[in-house]
Design a protein around this motif. Structure first.
Motif, short mmCIF file in Angstrom:
data_model
loop_
_atom_site.label_atom_id
_atom_site.label_comp_id
_atom_site.label_asym_id
_atom_site.label_seq_id
_atom_site.Cartn_x
_atom_site.Cartn_y
_atom_site.Cartn_z
N UNK A 27 0.89 -1.16 0.00
CA UNK A 27 0.00 0.00 0.00
C UNK A 27 0.92 1.21 0.00
N UNK A 28 0.76 2.07 -0.98
CA UNK A 28 1.58 3.26 -1.05
C UNK A 28 0.98 4.33 -0.14
N UNK A 29 1.81 4.87 0.75
CA UNK A 29 1.37 5.87 1.72
C UNK A 29 2.23 7.11 1.55
N UNK A 30 1.58 8.25 1.36
CA UNK A 30 2.27 9.52 1.25
C UNK A 30 1.64 10.51 2.21
N UNK A 31 2.47 11.14 3.01
CA UNK A 31 1.99 12.20 3.89
C UNK A 31 2.01 13.48 3.07
N UNK A 32 0.84 14.05 2.91
CA UNK A 32 0.73 15.24 2.08
C UNK A 32 1.00 16.49 2.91
N UNK A 33 0.67 17.62 2.39
CA UNK A 33 1.15 18.90 2.89
C UNK A 33 0.43 19.49 4.10
N UNK A 34 -0.16 18.67 4.96
CA UNK A 34 -0.84 19.21 6.14
C UNK A 34 -0.73 18.23 7.30
N UNK A 35 -0.31 18.75 8.46
CA UNK A 35 -0.23 17.93 9.66
C UNK A 35 -0.46 18.82 10.87
N UNK A 36 -1.18 18.27 11.85
CA UNK A 36 -1.42 18.96 13.11
C UNK A 36 -0.65 18.22 14.19
N UNK A 37 0.22 18.93 14.90
CA UNK A 37 1.00 18.34 15.98
C UNK A 37 0.52 18.87 17.32
N UNK A 38 0.64 18.04 18.36
CA UNK A 38 0.27 18.43 19.72
C UNK A 38 1.47 18.27 20.63
N UNK A 39 1.48 19.11 21.66
CA UNK A 39 2.52 19.02 22.67
C UNK A 39 1.91 19.37 24.02
N UNK A 40 2.27 18.61 25.05
CA UNK A 40 1.76 18.88 26.39
C UNK A 40 0.40 18.26 26.62
N UNK A 41 -0.14 18.53 27.82
CA UNK A 41 -1.44 17.96 28.18
C UNK A 41 -2.27 19.00 28.93
N UNK A 42 -3.57 18.77 28.94
CA UNK A 42 -4.50 19.63 29.69
C UNK A 42 -4.40 21.08 29.26
N UNK A 43 -4.30 21.98 30.25
CA UNK A 43 -4.25 23.42 29.96
C UNK A 43 -2.93 23.84 29.34
N UNK A 44 -1.92 23.00 29.47
CA UNK A 44 -0.60 23.29 28.91
C UNK A 44 -0.44 22.78 27.48
N UNK A 45 -1.51 22.26 26.91
CA UNK A 45 -1.44 21.66 25.58
C UNK A 45 -1.34 22.73 24.49
N UNK A 46 -0.44 22.50 23.56
CA UNK A 46 -0.26 23.37 22.41
C UNK A 46 -0.53 22.57 21.14
N UNK A 47 -1.05 23.26 20.14
CA UNK A 47 -1.26 22.63 18.83
C UNK A 47 -0.58 23.50 17.78
N UNK A 48 0.07 22.82 16.83
CA UNK A 48 0.78 23.51 15.76
C UNK A 48 0.34 22.90 14.44
N UNK A 49 -0.08 23.75 13.52
CA UNK A 49 -0.43 23.29 12.18
C UNK A 49 0.79 23.46 11.30
#
Length: 184
Positions: free
Chosen positions: A40-62
């Motif tokens: 199965x060919x798998x390619x990660x395309x041009x968009x990803x959402x990353x998370x860091x931390x937990x609860x109120x300290x959680x950050x998200x980066x697009x």
């Protein structure tokens, strides 16, 4: 335990799956060998959402970038940020699918199914419409099966004695990606 608590507790599996799948997609030039299905060919395309931390300290980066780069996302992995959502292109037997997969809930977003051949000689009656709907449903089911087969492969490795070795290889891949980004 209610559903929200269960999702929160188990979300790491989806994040590990996306990280593992990204690693696997680059290991053999995009081809992931799935038992019983073949490559199965798998390619990660041009968009990803990353998370860091937990609860109120959680950050998200697009992160956005070219298919093969996603430089910011690669750098994020080396800083212990975890993929929460990724745009994937899956190809199998000349069928090409696009899907944004959410790690915590395995939600499919922005699904792109293969084009259905429009038969000009067929009528536009209810039977033809029903046939097209059924064909699209079958394609969606195939996409779902492809993702589940990839996840089964991941879980099989994740619970096996091979996981520590696989984890070391993933960490080496993250380190190598980070070093490549640091070079001018």
């Amino acid at each position: 335990m209610d559903l929200v608590d269960l999702i929160t507790e188990k979300r790491f599996l989806g994040q590990e799956f996306l990280t593992w799948l990204w690693y696997k997609s680059e290991e053999r030039g995009g081809a992931v060998a799935v038992p019983g299905r073949g490559d199965v060919s798998v390619t990660f395309e041009k968009h990803m959402l990353l998370e860091y931390g937990e609860g109120q300290e959680q950050e998200k980066v697009i992160c956005r970038g070219l298919q093969t780069e996603l430089k910011e996302a690669r750098a994020g992995l080396s800083l212990a940020k975890k993929p929460e959502q990724a745009r994937l292109k899956l190809e199998w037997h000349e069928q090409e699918f696009g899907v944004t997969l959410t790690a915590a809930t395995f939600e499919f977003r922005n699904v792109r199914l293969p084009k259905i051949v429009d038969r000009a000689d067929e009528g536009r009656g209810p039977e033809d419409l029903e046939a097209r709907v059924l064909e699209r449903l079958a394609l969606f089911e195939l996409l779902s099966d492809l993702v589940l087969d990839l996840f089964r492969l991941f879980i099989g490795i994740r619970i096996s004695r091979d996981w520590p070795r696989e984890l070391l290889q993933i960490r080496a891949w993250i380190q190598e990606s980070s070093q490549r980004l640091a070079q001018p």
